[in-house]
Design a protein around this motif. Structure first.
Motif, PDB file in Angstrom:
ATOM      1  N   ALA A 100       0.529  32.819  -4.368  1.00 49.46           N
ATOM      2  CA  ALA A 100      -0.621  33.304  -5.131  1.00 49.46           C
ATOM      3  C   ALA A 100      -0.667  32.648  -6.514  1.00 49.46           C
ATOM      4  CB  ALA A 100      -0.561  34.820  -5.267  1.00 49.46           C
ATOM      5  N   TRP A 101       0.496  32.507  -7.155  1.00 47.16           N
ATOM      6  CA  TRP A 101       0.532  31.843  -8.456  1.00 47.16           C
ATOM      7  C   TRP A 101       0.153  30.369  -8.306  1.00 47.16           C
ATOM      8  CZ3 TRP A 101      -0.272  30.936 -13.130  1.00 47.16           C
ATOM      9  CH2 TRP A 101       0.359  29.916 -13.837  1.00 47.16           C
ATOM     10  N   GLY A 102       0.569  29.733  -7.236  1.00 46.88           N
ATOM     11  CA  GLY A 102       0.182  28.343  -7.016  1.00 46.88           C
ATOM     12  C   GLY A 102      -1.325  28.195  -6.941  1.00 46.88           C
ATOM     13  N   ARG A 103      -1.978  29.153  -6.284  1.00 43.47           N
ATOM     14  CA  ARG A 103      -3.437  29.109  -6.189  1.00 43.47           C
ATOM     15  C   ARG A 103      -4.078  29.276  -7.565  1.00 43.47           C
ATOM     16  NH1 ARG A 103      -5.891  29.663  -1.335  1.00 43.47           N
ATOM     17  NH2 ARG A 103      -4.571  29.916   0.513  1.00 43.47           N
ATOM     18  N   ARG A 104      -3.589  30.264  -8.328  1.00 45.33           N
ATOM     19  CA  ARG A 104      -4.163  30.491  -9.662  1.00 45.33           C
ATOM     20  C   ARG A 104      -3.923  29.293 -10.560  1.00 45.33           C
ATOM     21  NH1 ARG A 104      -1.673  35.521  -8.999  1.00 45.33           N
ATOM     22  NH2 ARG A 104      -0.123  35.073 -10.620  1.00 45.33           N
ATOM     23  N   ALA A 105      -2.728  28.717 -10.494  1.00 49.23           N
ATOM     24  CA  ALA A 105      -2.406  27.574 -11.347  1.00 49.23           C
ATOM     25  C   ALA A 105      -3.286  26.381 -11.019  1.00 49.23           C
ATOM     26  CB  ALA A 105      -0.937  27.204 -11.182  1.00 49.23           C
ATOM     27  N   ALA A 106      -3.508  26.137  -9.724  1.00 49.42           N
ATOM     28  CA  ALA A 106      -4.390  25.034  -9.340  1.00 49.42           C
ATOM     29  C   ALA A 106      -5.797  25.272  -9.863  1.00 49.42           C
ATOM     30  CB  ALA A 106      -4.395  24.880  -7.822  1.00 49.42           C
TER      31      ALA A 106
ATOM     32  N   THR B 179       5.474  25.995 -12.183  1.00 46.56           N
ATOM     33  CA  THR B 179       6.773  26.548 -11.800  1.00 46.56           C
ATOM     34  C   THR B 179       6.804  28.060 -11.973  1.00 46.56           C
ATOM     35  OG1 THR B 179       9.159  26.216 -12.047  1.00 46.56           O
ATOM     36  CG2 THR B 179       7.844  26.227 -14.082  1.00 46.56           C
ATOM     37  N   GLY B 180       8.001  28.649 -11.857  1.00 49.71           N
ATOM     38  CA  GLY B 180       8.168  30.092 -11.879  1.00 49.71           C
ATOM     39  C   GLY B 180       8.262  30.673 -13.274  1.00 49.71           C
ATOM     40  N   PRO B 181       8.846  31.878 -13.396  1.00 47.52           N
ATOM     41  CA  PRO B 181       8.903  32.565 -14.689  1.00 47.52           C
ATOM     42  C   PRO B 181       9.718  31.780 -15.718  1.00 47.52           C
ATOM     43  CG  PRO B 181       9.441  34.046 -12.881  1.00 47.52           C
ATOM     44  CD  PRO B 181       9.438  32.676 -12.305  1.00 47.52           C
TER      45      PRO B 181
ATOM     46  N   GLY C 129       4.832  30.743 -14.291  1.00 44.28           N
ATOM     47  CA  GLY C 129       4.182  31.890 -13.664  1.00 44.28           C
ATOM     48  C   GLY C 129       5.131  32.651 -12.773  1.00 44.28           C
ATOM     49  N   GLU C 130       4.869  32.649 -11.473  1.00 47.57           N
ATOM     50  CA  GLU C 130       5.683  33.384 -10.506  1.00 47.57           C
ATOM     51  C   GLU C 130       6.132  32.440  -9.398  1.00 47.57           C
ATOM     52  OE1 GLU C 130       2.918  36.202  -9.091  1.00 47.57           O
ATOM     53  OE2 GLU C 130       2.749  37.309 -10.981  1.00 47.57           O
TER      54      GLU C 130
ATOM     55  N   HIS D 228      16.343  30.910 -14.857  1.00 38.17           N
ATOM     56  CA  HIS D 228      17.213  29.749 -15.072  1.00 38.17           C
ATOM     57  C   HIS D 228      16.666  28.492 -14.401  1.00 38.17           C
ATOM     58  CE1 HIS D 228      20.914  27.302 -15.116  1.00 38.17           C
ATOM     59  NE2 HIS D 228      20.646  27.061 -13.851  1.00 38.17           N
ATOM     60  N   SER D 229      16.334  28.582 -13.133  1.00 38.48           N
ATOM     61  CA  SER D 229      15.886  27.391 -12.410  1.00 38.48           C
ATOM     62  C   SER D 229      14.575  26.856 -12.966  1.00 38.48           C
ATOM     63  CB  SER D 229      15.725  27.705 -10.917  1.00 38.48           C
ATOM     64  OG  SER D 229      16.984  27.917 -10.311  1.00 38.48           O
ATOM     65  N   ALA D 230      13.655  27.743 -13.320  1.00 37.83           N
ATOM     66  CA  ALA D 230      12.378  27.290 -13.885  1.00 37.83           C
ATOM     67  C   ALA D 230      12.608  26.535 -15.184  1.00 37.83           C
ATOM     68  CB  ALA D 230      11.454  28.485 -14.113  1.00 37.83           C
ATOM     69  N   ARG D 231      13.492  27.044 -16.031  1.00 34.70           N
ATOM     70  CA  ARG D 231      13.767  26.373 -17.315  1.00 34.70           C
ATOM     71  C   ARG D 231      14.443  25.023 -17.100  1.00 34.70           C
ATOM     72  NH1 ARG D 231      16.151  31.160 -18.569  1.00 34.70           N
ATOM     73  NH2 ARG D 231      18.157  30.109 -18.834  1.00 34.70           N
ATOM     74  N   VAL D 232      15.465  25.000 -16.251  1.00 34.63           N
ATOM     75  CA  VAL D 232      16.211  23.761 -16.016  1.00 34.63           C
ATOM     76  C   VAL D 232      15.296  22.672 -15.474  1.00 34.63           C
ATOM     77  CG1 VAL D 232      17.966  22.702 -14.533  1.00 34.63           C
ATOM     78  CG2 VAL D 232      18.466  24.836 -15.728  1.00 34.63           C
ATOM     79  N   ARG D 233      14.482  23.026 -14.506  1.00 32.02           N
ATOM     80  CA  ARG D 233      13.610  22.029 -13.881  1.00 32.02           C
ATOM     81  C   ARG D 233      12.523  21.568 -14.843  1.00 32.02           C
ATOM     82  NH1 ARG D 233      13.221  25.405  -8.130  1.00 32.02           N
ATOM     83  NH2 ARG D 233      15.493  25.520  -7.844  1.00 32.02           N
ATOM     84  N   ALA D 234      11.974  22.495 -15.643  1.00 38.15           N
ATOM     85  CA  ALA D 234      10.941  22.110 -16.609  1.00 38.15           C
ATOM     86  C   ALA D 234      11.517  21.208 -17.697  1.00 38.15           C
ATOM     87  CB  ALA D 234      10.314  23.361 -17.229  1.00 38.15           C
TER      88      ALA D 234
END
Length: 326
Positions: free
Chosen positions: A217-223, A187-189, A212-213, A193-199
């Motif tokens: 690009a962050w999706g690629r790095r995370a994978a 997920t994002g930073p 991450g972001e 708010h949305s990243a925290r709620v969803r996590a």
């Protein structure tokens, strides 16, 4: 040649066979009239090309039949669908919407607020480019205000927001229903708010989330990080569609079939991303147009003297595509 005289309310009433008062109520949506009477009056108005005197109507009803919408979403990614939904409801009642872009500038926002109030709008919808909370736009305002997509920090204000927690859980339940049991969340930073709620909504369903972001690009790095750890996962729940596309692309490049080996879901159902991905992404849709319709309904109720203060949650839905099902 003299110009034809514009039709009047008396002409409409005469053609419809009703009194002037009944014709006025039918055209303005007031009073308790039979459906066939309203239809007959409106048909007569259309036949005569009748145009109501808006100034007179406003003076009579103490309304301007205009609503303001203030947004900080400069690109319109979230505010435009919300505006379309709001206009579906407001337009049916012959209410016009004045859209103002505050651009995250408090001075510009105060200016727009004062202009809208000087135009005697009947109410205001406040929205933005991200979910979360914001300070109230003002105190003791003379018109009702509804906060849409993002909430007011004052719990007494009327706010309607997408149920992000329920949406991300629907994605997890979908993957589990297809036999996926080793789920991860990208997920994002973490401060967002949305990243925290969803996590937080996925606690107990997935391993520790990767923050991450909000980017491909962050999706690629995370994978890449997940694969480097050994790749013991069969489902990736992503915080948005850009991340999901980056994850899916990297998995495919690494020889992992999506969805046979790993299923992937996104969030937002941004069609230009979700439908163009390979394979097309299963994604959580926040139903922004529906949220806009609900916000407009809440505002009209408040204008009519029936406010509904406090937070309201708008349901999300899962759009299933090829990234999660064989």
């Amino acid at each position: 040649m003299s110009r034809p005289r514009p039709a009047t309310i008396r002409d409409v009433a005469a053609l419809a066979g009703v009194s002037v008062g009944t014709a006025s109520k039918a055209l303005n949506g007031r009073g308790s009239l039979r459906a066939e009477t309203v239809a007959r009056v409106r048909q007569a108005a259309g036949q005569l090309d009748f145009r109501a005197n808006e100034a007179a109507r406003s003076l009579h009803a103490d309304r301007t039949y205009t609503v303001g919408m203030i947004t900080t979403d400069t690109i319109g990614r979230f505010s435009i669908p919300l505006l379309i939904g709001a206009e579906d409801i407001l337009g049916a009642g012959q209410v016009s919407v004045l859209l103002c872009d505050a651009r995250d500038d408090p001075i510009r926002e105060r200016h727009h607020l004062q202009v809208l109030l000087s135009r005697r709008v009947d109410g205001i919808i406040v929205t933005g480019r991200r979910a979360g909370t914001r300070a109230p736009i003002g105190a003791g305002l003379p018109v009702p205000v509804v906060y849409a997509f993002l909430a007011s920090a004052d719990p007494a204000d009327c706010s309607i927001v997408p149920d992000e927690a329920a949406g991300i859980r629907i994605a997890a339940e979908h993957l589990r229903s297809t036999g996926r049991s080793r789920l991860v969340h990208v997920t994002g930073p973490e401060h967002h708010h949305s990243a925290r709620v969803r996590a937080e909504a996925l606690t107990g369903l997935v391993a520790a989330p990767l923050f991450g972001e909000w980017s491909e690009a962050w999706g690629r790095r995370a994978a890449g990080l997940l694969l480097a750890r050994g790749g013991d996962f069969d489902g990736v729940i992503c915080g948005n569609d850009q991340i999901a596309r980056g994850v899916a692309e990297t998995l495919r490049e690494a020889g992992r079939d999506v969805p046979r080996d790993v299923a992937v879901t996104g969030f937002d159902n941004w069609d230009v991303i979700a439908e163009a991905s390979r394979p097309p992404l299963t994604s959580v849709d926040m139903d922004l147009e529906g949220l806009g319709r609900s916000a407009a309904g809440l505002l009209l109720d408040a204008i009519a003297g029936n406010p509904a203060p406090g937070p309201h949650r708008h349901p999300t839905r899962l759009i299933i595509r090829d990234s999660s099902v064989l």
